[in-house]
Design a protein around this motif. Structure first.
Motif, PDB file in Angstrom:
ATOM      1  N   PHE A   1       0.817  -1.211   0.000  1.00 10.43           N
ATOM      2  CA  PHE A   1       0.000   0.000   0.000  1.00 10.43           C
ATOM      3  C   PHE A   1       0.855   1.268   0.000  1.00 10.43           C
ATOM      4  CE2 PHE A   1      -2.779   3.206   2.033  1.00 10.43           C
ATOM      5  CZ  PHE A   1      -3.803   3.193   1.085  1.00 10.43           C
TER       6      PHE A   1
ATOM      7  N   ASP B   1       4.168   3.808  -6.731  1.00 15.93           N
ATOM      8  CA  ASP B   1       3.519   3.549  -8.010  1.00 15.93           C
ATOM      9  C   ASP B   1       2.436   2.475  -7.897  1.00 15.93           C
ATOM     10  OD1 ASP B   1       5.277   1.527  -7.406  1.00 15.93           O
ATOM     11  OD2 ASP B   1       5.991   1.271  -9.465  1.00 15.93           O
ATOM     12  N   LEU B   2       1.762   2.393  -6.740  1.00 17.08           N
ATOM     13  CA  LEU B   2       0.759   1.345  -6.518  1.00 17.08           C
ATOM     14  C   LEU B   2      -0.354   1.411  -7.556  1.00 17.08           C
ATOM     15  CD1 LEU B   2      -0.527  -0.934  -4.881  1.00 17.08           C
ATOM     16  CD2 LEU B   2      -1.555   0.826  -3.405  1.00 17.08           C
ATOM     17  N   THR B   3      -0.900   2.587  -7.786  1.00 17.07           N
ATOM     18  CA  THR B   3      -2.029   2.687  -8.722  1.00 17.07           C
ATOM     19  C   THR B   3      -1.606   2.297 -10.134  1.00 17.07           C
ATOM     20  OG1 THR B   3      -1.516   5.034  -9.001  1.00 17.07           O
ATOM     21  CG2 THR B   3      -3.179   4.468  -7.350  1.00 17.07           C
ATOM     22  N   ASP B   4      -0.385   2.643 -10.516  1.00 13.80           N
ATOM     23  CA  ASP B   4       0.099   2.249 -11.837  1.00 13.80           C
ATOM     24  C   ASP B   4       0.240   0.734 -11.941  1.00 13.80           C
ATOM     25  OD1 ASP B   4       0.229   4.899 -12.601  1.00 13.80           O
ATOM     26  OD2 ASP B   4       2.334   5.117 -12.024  1.00 13.80           O
TER      27      ASP B   4
ATOM     28  N   SER C   1      -1.242  10.611   1.815  1.00 10.85           N
ATOM     29  CA  SER C   1      -0.897   9.692   0.721  1.00 10.85           C
ATOM     30  C   SER C   1      -2.007   8.671   0.520  1.00 10.85           C
ATOM     31  CB  SER C   1       0.423   8.977   1.029  1.00 10.85           C
ATOM     32  OG  SER C   1       1.486   9.902   1.061  1.00 10.85           O
ATOM     33  N   ALA C   2      -2.592   8.212   1.633  1.00  7.54           N
ATOM     34  CA  ALA C   2      -3.673   7.235   1.529  1.00  7.54           C
ATOM     35  C   ALA C   2      -4.868   7.832   0.794  1.00  7.54           C
ATOM     36  CB  ALA C   2      -4.073   6.760   2.920  1.00  7.54           C
TER      37      ALA C   2
ATOM     38  N   SER D   1      -4.122   7.971  -2.934  1.00  7.30           N
ATOM     39  CA  SER D   1      -4.181   6.658  -3.585  1.00  7.30           C
ATOM     40  C   SER D   1      -5.615   6.170  -3.723  1.00  7.30           C
ATOM     41  CB  SER D   1      -3.353   5.651  -2.781  1.00  7.30           C
ATOM     42  OG  SER D   1      -1.989   6.010  -2.766  1.00  7.30           O
TER      43      SER D   1
ATOM     44  N   ALA E   1      -7.416   7.929  -6.458  1.00  2.84           N
ATOM     45  CA  ALA E   1      -6.988   7.444  -7.779  1.00  2.84           C
ATOM     46  C   ALA E   1      -7.704   6.137  -8.125  1.00  2.84           C
ATOM     47  CB  ALA E   1      -5.476   7.244  -7.793  1.00  2.84           C
ATOM     48  N   PHE E   2      -7.849   5.248  -7.137  1.00  2.43           N
ATOM     49  CA  PHE E   2      -8.570   3.995  -7.373  1.00  2.43           C
ATOM     50  C   PHE E   2     -10.050   4.267  -7.669  1.00  2.43           C
ATOM     51  CE2 PHE E   2      -5.168   1.776  -4.773  1.00  2.43           C
ATOM     52  CZ  PHE E   2      -4.630   1.132  -5.867  1.00  2.43           C
TER      53      PHE E   2
END
Length: 845
Positions: A679, A683-686, A717-718, A721, A724-725
Motif C-alpha cells: 500500500f 507507483d501502486l495505482t500504476d 498519501s492514503a 491513492s 486514484a482507485f
C-alpha cells in the motif's frame, strides 16, 4: 737588320793546298746556302782574304754588301803573318781601299749600336726585373685571390649549412603593398612545408597563409614598421598540411644611402611548441588559481615559492605575504609533526603522501584538511621541490560527524542506536571478562504503542518515545547504555552487576517509572512495557547471542501479557528455532511456488445471491500442510517478500476472475487484500492499472481491501491513492474495521464503498453485550457515511439473523462456505447456490 756569317777560319790552318780545295767546296756550298738578297754586310775571318776567289764573293755582294774583316787576336796575328805574302798584301790593300769607308761607318754604327744595345740591355734588365717583380706580385695576388675564393666558398658553404640547420628562416621582402618576399632561405621548407620559390613567385603567398584572425593585426604592425624601424610579433601561419604553426617574426627596415626605405629583412622561428607549452602553463595557472583547494610549491628547504588564491584565503594571507615563508607557518604544531615525521619522508621515499592534517588561519583557528604532498626529483634523483594540494574538509568533517552521529545515535531520542549498542555491548563484555563482573541486557517493548501512534498521530507517538527515553535515563547510571533500536523497542546494557537480581530490580524500576501518566499534546494517558532479560555469561558470551536471548525473553514476556518481565531460559530456544525454520521455509516457498489462492463467497443478505469473492492467500507447506495467513504474513512482511507475493496475488486473482467471466459464470467482484508494504508503494495505482490491463479484468470488477492502520500511517498519501482507485472505478473496503484506531475525521475523507466488521466482533457479539454494541455502532456509522457493511466470520444462523435484522448488507463466512480452491469455487458458481434467507425470515417473524 744585320746578319753575320762566319766563313770558317779553320781553312787557313789546314794548309794552303787544302784551302784551295776547301775554298772550291765552300764556294759551291755558299752559293747554295747563301740567303737571298737582303744582306747588307758580310763578315769573314781574315783567312779568307788570302784567296782570290773571295773577290768573286765580294763581287757577288758588291752593290749591296760591304765586306768586313773581323777577328780576334789570333786572327790579327795571322794577318800580320799573311801580309808578308804579296798576294795577301795585295788583297788586303784592295779590300781596305774599297771597304775602308764602310768599315769606318760601320764601326761607328757598331759603337752606337753597342751603346744602344747597352741601353736596351739596361732597359731590358730593368724591365725584366720589373716584370719579374710584377709577375711575383701577380703570382702572390693570384694566390691571395685563390685563397680568398676558397675562403669565400667555405664561408658560403658554412652559411648555407647554418641556414639549413638553423631553426630561424631568413627572409627579405619589399616595403609596402603585399610585402612580397624577395628572398627566403632554404630551411623554410622544414618550417612550413613550402619552398622558397612559393614565397617569391606569388607576391601574396605569405600574407594569404597568415591566419585570418591574425592577418589584420600583422599588416597593421608591418605598416607601423615604417615609423618604428623594427617590429617583433607572433602569429599563426598555415602549414602545407593544413595545420597552423605559431611563428615568431622579428624584422627590421633597411634604408638606402638617402635614408629612404629600401627593403625589410627578418627571420621566422617556429614557436608552436613553446606556444603550446605557454598556453598549457597559462591554463594550468588559471586552473590553479580557479581551484578551491590550497595549492602550493616549496623548495627543498621548506620555503614557500607559490601559493594560489584559494590557499591564501584559507590561511588569511596575501600571495606576497605567503611566498617566502616557511611552510610550517601554514599548519598548527600537531600537523607539522605529522608532516615532518610522516608526510615528507614518505613523499621522498615513494613520491607522494596523503593524510588528514589542518591549516592554521592567521587569526588562530584551525581548518581540517585533506593534504597531498608530492616530491619532485631531479634527473639525478635528488628532491628539487615539493608541491602540496590541500582541500578544506570542514563541511565533510561536519557531515562526517553528522553521519557518524546518525550512524550511532537515534535521531528522535538521541539515544545510541543498534550500531553503537553493538559496540558498547562488546566493550562491556570485554570489561566484564577483565573485572569478572556481570553484564545484563534488558530488551524493552512498549505495550499498545501502535494504538497511540495510529490514533493520535505520529507527532504524539514521537513525543511519547522522547518522554520514555528521558524516564529510562533516570533509571540507570551514566556508565550504563540506553539504546533505541527503532519503533517502540529499547535495549539497556547494565554493567558491573554483582548478581542477576540487580537486573530485575532495575527492570521493575523502569516499569514503575513508565506507569506514571504521560501528559502529551493536551492529553494524559498511561503506558506499560514488557521486558526481556539476558545475563552474561550465563545466556551468552558475545553481544549477538545476548541480544537474541533478551529478544527471545521479550517475546515470552509479551505472550504472558502486558507489563511483564521475563528472564531468558534455554527452553525458550525452541520458539526461536521454530521461527528460524519458518523464515527459511518461507523464503523457499516463493521459489518453490507453494503459495496458492482460495476464494470465499460474499453474499447479499437481501437477495441471498453471491455478489463478490474474496481471494485469500494460503501457504501449502509440503510438511505442515496449509499454513494460515496469520502465521506467515507478518513474517513475510518482516522478510520483505510481501510486495512481490502481494502483486502475484493480485494478478492471479484478476486472471481467475476473468477466466470465470469468459466461461459464462456470473460477473462477480473480486476482492483482494493489499499488504502494508504494498500500500505504501509510490507507483501502486500504476501497478494495479497495469495488472487490470494485462488480465483484461474491468476495474469495476475489482475491490481492494485495506486496514485502518495502513491508511492511518500516512493519511494524505492514503487519500491520494484511494481517490486514484475511485477514479479507476475500483471498489474500496476497509477490512477488520474496529480493530484499528482510525479517526472519524479522517474516515469521512476516504472514498470508500464498504466497511468490513472483523470476525472477532461477529464471533462474540451474541455472547458479549459490548461486542454487540460495537457491531451495531459500526453498522450505524457505515450507513451514516453512505457505506455498505460486510460481516466477516459468520458461522451460525443466529449471527446471520442478527445482522439481517440490523441492516447489514453483506456477509461471508463458514455458514455459507469456507474458502475454497479455484476449482471448487468454480463448481459453486456453476451451481448458483444462494443463501437460505427464508428460514431466517420465518424465525424472525
Amino acid at each position: 737588320m744585320i746578319n753575320f756569317i762566319d766563313l770558317g777560319s779553320e781553312i787557313f790552318r789546314t794548309g794552303f793546298l787544302l784551302a784551295i780545295f776547301g775554298y772550291l767546296l765552300w764556294v759551291g756550298r755558299t752559293r747554295r746556302n747563301l740567303p737571298p738578297r737582303g744582306w747588307n754586310t758580310l763578315l769573314s775571318g781574315f783567312g779568307l782574304l788570302v784567296f782570290g776567289s773571295l773577290l768573286d764573293i765580294t763581287d757577288e755582294f758588291e752593290a749591296l754588301n760591304p765586306f768586313v774583316i773581323v777577328g780576334n787576336t789570333h786572327t790579327q796575328a795571322l794577318l800580320e803573318k799573311v801580309v808578308i805574302f804579296p798576294l795577301g798584301y795585295l788583297l788586303l790593300l784592295r779590300g781596305l781601299m774599297r771597304w775602308m769607308p764602310a768599315v769606318h761607318g760601320l764601326s761607328r754604327e757598331l759603337e752606337c749600336r753597342k751603346q744602344v744595345e747597352r741601353i736596351l740591355e739596361a732597359i731590358v734588365e730593368t724591365r725584366t726585373g720589373e716584370l719579374k717583380a710584377a709577375n711575383l706580385a701577380l703570382a702572390e695576388e693570384v694566390v691571395v685571390r685563390r685563397q680568398a675564393q676558397e675562403f669565400l666558398e667555405i664561408t658560403r658553404a658554412r652559411l648555407e649549412h647554418l641556414l639549413t640547420a638553423s631553426p630561424a628562416v631568413i627572409y627579405c621582402c619589399k616595403v609596402g603593398g603585399n610585402y612580397a618576399n624577395t628572398f627566403v632561405s632554404e630551411n623554410v621548407q622544414a618550417l612550413v612545408g613550402y619552398k622558397p620559390k612559393d614565397f617569391i613567385e606569388d607576391s601574396r603567398f605569405w600574407i594569404n597563409h597568415v591566419h585570418p584572425r591574425d592577418r589584420e593585426r600583422v599588416v597593421a604592425d608591418l605598416d607601423a614598421l615604417l615609423q618604428r624601424g623594427e617590429a617583433c610579433y607572433e602569429y599563426r601561419f598555415q602549414h602545407r598540411d593544413g595545420s597552423y604553426r605559431w611563428i615568431h617574426d622579428e624584422l627590421q627596415l633597411v634604408r638606402d644611402t638617402e635614408g629612404q626605405p629600401f627593403e625589410i629583412v627578418g627571420y621566422w622561428v617556429d614557436i608552436t611548441h613553446p606556444k603550446r607549452v605557454e598556453q598549457t602553463q597559462q591554463r594550468l595557472s588559471a586552473i590553479l588559481e580557479a581551484s578551491t583547494d590550497f595549492v602550493g610549491f616549496s623548495d627543498n628547504e621548506g620555503i614557500a615559492q607559490y601559493v594560489n588564491q584559494a590557499g591564501c584565503r584559507l590561511v588569511g594571507m596575501s600571495a606576497e605575504e605567503a611566498v617566502g615563508r616557511p611552510i610550517t607557518v601554514f599548519t598548527p604544531d600537531w600537523a607539522n609533526i605529522i608532516i615532518q615525521n610522516e608526510g615528507l619522508p614518505a613523499a621522498k621515499r615513494q613520491g607522494w603522501w596523503r593524510g588528514e592534517t589542518a591549516l592554521l588561519h592567521r587569526e588562530g583557528h584551525e581548518i581540517p584538511v585533506s593534504q597531498l604532498i608530492l616530491a619532485h626529483h631531479t634527473s639525478e634523483g635528488e628532491v628539487e621541490f615539493f608541491s602540496t594540494v590541500v582541500r578544506d574538509i570542514s563541511e565533510h568533517k561536519a557531515y562526517e560527524s553528522q553521519l557518524e552521529y546518525q550512524a550511532n545515535y537515534d535521531s528522535l531520542t538521541g539515544l545510541p542506536n543498534r550500531n553503537l549498542l553493538q559496540d558498547r555491548l562488546e566493550h562491556a563484555i570485554a570489561h566484564a571478562w577483565r573485572v569478572r563482573q556481570g553484564v545484563a541486557v534488558l530488551f524493552l517493548d512498549l505495550d499498545r504503542f501502535k494504538m497511540v501512534n495510529d490514533s493520535l498521530g505520529h507527532d504524539v507517538g514521537d513525543a511519547l518515545l522522547k518522554a520514555v527515553a528521558e524516564r529510562l535515563r533516570g533509571c540507570v547510571r551514566d556508565e550504563d547504555t540506553i539504546s533505541r533500536l527503532g519503533g517502540d523497542e529499547f535495549v539497556l546494557v547494565l554493567e558491573e552487576l554483582r548478581g542477576g537480581e540487580m537486573s530485575r530490580l532495575i527492570a521493575n524500576k523502569i516499569l514503575a517509572a513508565l506507569q506514571a501518566p504521560f501528559a502529551l499534546e493536551g492529553q494524559t494517558f498511561r503506558i506499560n512495557a514488557s521486558v526481556g532479560i539476558s545475563l552474561f555469561s550465563r545466556d551468552g558470551k558475545d553481544a549477538l547471542t545476548l541480544l537474541k536471548s533478551a529478544d527471545t525473553a521479550l517475546h515470552w514476556a509479551k505472550a504472558q501479557g502486558r507489563g511483564c518481565i521475563r528472564s531468558y531460559t534455554s527452553e525458550m530456544n525452541a520458539q526461536v528455532v521454530e521461527r528460524l525454520t519458518m523464515e527459511q521455509s518461507l523464503r523457499q516457498a516463493w521459489e518453490r511456488q507453494e503459495f496458492v489462492l482460495h476464494y470465499q463467497p460474499i453474499m447479499d443478505l437481501q437477495t441471498g445471491n453471491m455478489v463478490a469473492v474474496e481471494a485469500l492467500l494460503r501457504w501449502q507447506h509440503p510438511r505442515l500442510g496449509v499454513v494460515p495467513p496469520a502465521k506467515f504474513i507478518p513474517l513475510a512482511e518482516e522478510l520483505g517478500i510481501m510486495p512481490t507475493v502481494g502483486e502475484w496475488v493480485l494478478r492471479t486473482a484478476c486472471l481467475q476472475s476473468r477466466r470465470w467471466q469468459d466461461a459464462g459464470l456470473p460477473m462477480l467482484t473480486m476482492s483482494v487484500n493489499l499488504s502494508t508494504q504494498q500500500f505504501i508503494q509510490v507507483d501502486l495505482t500504476d501497478r494495479v492499472a497495469h495488472i487490470l490491463d494485462e488480465t483484461g479484468l474491468p476495474p469495476s470488477c475489482l475491490a481492494i481491501e485495506i486496514t485502518e492502520s495502513q491508511i492511518m500511517q500516512d493519511v494524505e498519501s492514503a487519500v491520494a491513492s484511494l481517490r486514484a482507485f475511485k477514479e479507476m472505478k475500483v471498489h474500496l473496503s476497509i477490512d477488520d474495521f474496529g480493530t484499528g484506531y482510525s479517526s472519524l475525521i479522517h474516515l469521512k475523507r476516504f472514498p470508500l464503498n464498504r466497511l468490513k466488521i472483523g470476525k472477532d466482533f461477529i464471533h462474540d457479539f451474541t455472547k458479549t453485550p459490548e461486542d454487540e454494541t460495537i457491531v451495531l455502532a459500526v453498522i450505524s456509522l457505515a450507513h451514516s457515511l453512505g457505506l455498505k457493511v460486510v460481516a466477516e466470520g459468520v458461522e451460525t444462523e443466529e449471527q446471520l439473523r442478527f445482522l439481517w435484522e440490523n441492516g447489514c448488507e453483506e456477509m461471508q463466512g463458514h455458514y455459507f462456505s469456507p474458502p475454497l480452491p479455484a476449482s471448487e469455487m468454480e463448481g459453486l458458481l456453476q451451481e448458483n447456490r444462494q443463501l437460505p434467507l427464508r428460514l431466517a425470515y420465518q424465525q424472525c417473524h
